[in-house]
Scaffold this motif. Sequence first.
Motif, PDB file in Angstrom:
ATOM      1  N   GLY A 114     -15.025  -1.982 -17.715  1.00 33.21           N
ATOM      2  CA  GLY A 114     -15.094  -3.543 -17.736  1.00 33.21           C
ATOM      3  C   GLY A 114     -13.452  -4.631 -18.065  1.00 33.21           C
ATOM      4  O   GLY A 114     -14.002  -5.421 -17.994  1.00 33.21           O
ATOM      5  N   ALA A 115     -12.440  -3.808 -17.502  1.00 32.78           N
ATOM      6  CA  ALA A 115     -11.540  -4.405 -16.737  1.00 32.78           C
ATOM      7  C   ALA A 115     -11.543  -5.759 -15.982  1.00 32.78           C
ATOM      8  O   ALA A 115     -12.830  -5.538 -14.997  1.00 32.78           O
ATOM      9  CB  ALA A 115     -10.367  -3.468 -16.355  1.00 32.78           C
ATOM     10  N   SER A 116     -11.339  -6.547 -16.133  1.00 37.46           N
ATOM     11  CA  SER A 116     -11.945  -7.434 -15.151  1.00 37.46           C
ATOM     12  C   SER A 116     -10.944  -7.825 -14.221  1.00 37.46           C
ATOM     13  O   SER A 116     -11.330  -7.780 -13.154  1.00 37.46           O
ATOM     14  CB  SER A 116     -10.960  -9.300 -16.553  1.00 37.46           C
ATOM     15  N   ILE A 117      -9.608  -7.499 -14.040  1.00 36.81           N
ATOM     16  CA  ILE A 117      -8.978  -7.568 -12.705  1.00 36.81           C
ATOM     17  C   ILE A 117      -7.950  -6.376 -12.283  1.00 36.81           C
ATOM     18  O   ILE A 117      -7.677  -5.611 -13.547  1.00 36.81           O
ATOM     19  CB  ILE A 117      -8.006  -8.587 -12.545  1.00 36.81           C
ATOM     20  N   VAL A 118      -8.274  -5.336 -11.528  1.00 37.12           N
ATOM     21  CA  VAL A 118      -7.246  -3.999 -11.152  1.00 37.12           C
ATOM     22  C   VAL A 118      -6.345  -3.473 -10.552  1.00 37.12           C
ATOM     23  O   VAL A 118      -7.498  -3.992  -9.145  1.00 37.12           O
ATOM     24  CB  VAL A 118      -7.978  -2.865 -11.500  1.00 37.12           C
ATOM     25  N   GLY A 119      -5.669  -3.591 -10.154  1.00 34.61           N
ATOM     26  CA  GLY A 119      -4.210  -3.411  -9.126  1.00 34.61           C
ATOM     27  C   GLY A 119      -3.513  -2.592  -8.868  1.00 34.61           C
ATOM     28  O   GLY A 119      -3.611  -2.511 -10.214  1.00 34.61           O
ATOM     29  N   GLY A 120      -3.690  -2.414  -8.409  1.00 34.00           N
ATOM     30  CA  GLY A 120      -1.620  -2.063  -8.053  1.00 34.00           C
ATOM     31  C   GLY A 120      -0.423  -2.720  -7.605  1.00 34.00           C
ATOM     32  O   GLY A 120      -0.343  -3.745  -8.414  1.00 34.00           O
ATOM     33  N   LYS A 121      -0.067  -2.494  -6.646  1.00 33.86           N
ATOM     34  CA  LYS A 121       1.029  -3.764  -6.633  1.00 33.86           C
ATOM     35  C   LYS A 121       0.395  -4.261  -5.467  1.00 33.86           C
ATOM     36  O   LYS A 121       1.257  -6.024  -5.542  1.00 33.86           O
ATOM     37  CB  LYS A 121       1.720  -2.694  -4.876  1.00 33.86           C
ATOM     38  N   ASP A 122      -0.628  -4.923  -4.894  1.00 29.19           N
ATOM     39  CA  ASP A 122      -1.415  -5.904  -5.084  1.00 29.19           C
ATOM     40  C   ASP A 122      -1.582  -6.666  -5.937  1.00 29.19           C
ATOM     41  O   ASP A 122      -1.374  -8.387  -5.943  1.00 29.19           O
ATOM     42  CB  ASP A 122      -2.077  -5.766  -4.394  1.00 29.19           C
ATOM     43  N   LEU A 123      -1.350  -6.103  -7.044  1.00 30.50           N
ATOM     44  CA  LEU A 123      -1.736  -6.966  -8.671  1.00 30.50           C
ATOM     45  C   LEU A 123      -0.372  -7.406  -9.109  1.00 30.50           C
ATOM     46  O   LEU A 123      -0.209  -8.412  -9.563  1.00 30.50           O
ATOM     47  CB  LEU A 123      -2.898  -6.478  -9.669  1.00 30.50           C
TER      48      LEU A 123
END
Length: 250
Positions: A114-123
């Motif tokens: 249920g996380a709203s936004i997930v990312g790595g280097k892009d986030l």
Amino acid sequence: MSHSFGLRALRLVPRRFVKRSPLPVADDSQVYLLNQRSKPIYPFEEALRALRRYAVRPMDETVEISLQLNMRINKKTKRGAFQGMVLLPHPLKKKKKIIVFAEDDLAMEAKEAGASIVGGKDLIAQIQSKQIKFFDLCLSSESMYDQVKPLQQHLRAKMPHPRRGTVTDDLAEKVLQLRREQEYKVDKEGNLNVAIGKLSFPDDVILENSRCLLQAVDQHKKIKGSFFLSAVLTSTYGPGYYIALSDLIN
């Protein structure tokens, strides 16, 4: 000319020579200050009933509790502001925007939880360029934490940290937990305001949430005397009612 001179002369008379009638003296028995009168304290259920009578708008108003805490450690020292999280037995269904720094399988688990936004280097790049500004909570996987550290000035109080439990590889469980938990913040003056339910909730549900909150806050107690000084129950558009602390403290 003499007439105009006389008017000018009257205006120039010093105030100390002008006779004034004395002010009427009020009877001391009829004078009192409102702020010196003790405020009425209501039972918890009675305060809720009064708030429901004030609820005339076509909406389910939020019920909030305001606490005044004793921030003194001793006669000379006061503690600073603090914050925490409490898992209410009957949480409000408020959608929280949670962003997670993770990659590969951990990113997929956080998204499914249920996380709203997930990312790595892009986030990370989106945070640095301020493309993403508004969110409630922030988590990071252990492998991403070193890359997230430079975001301290952007994330500020929401910066993930191992001591807060917001840097973990058990992201799915942490996301589910944070979605249920309620955050509370106490300022340096000891003021705390937290939403504990809706007017549509039964009385016992709101009372149980209130007691759970006080138990969580009581863990920060550093004095031997009374930690909770007062409690006020209010709603979105309603007045505030001082309520008996004995109803909230088991």
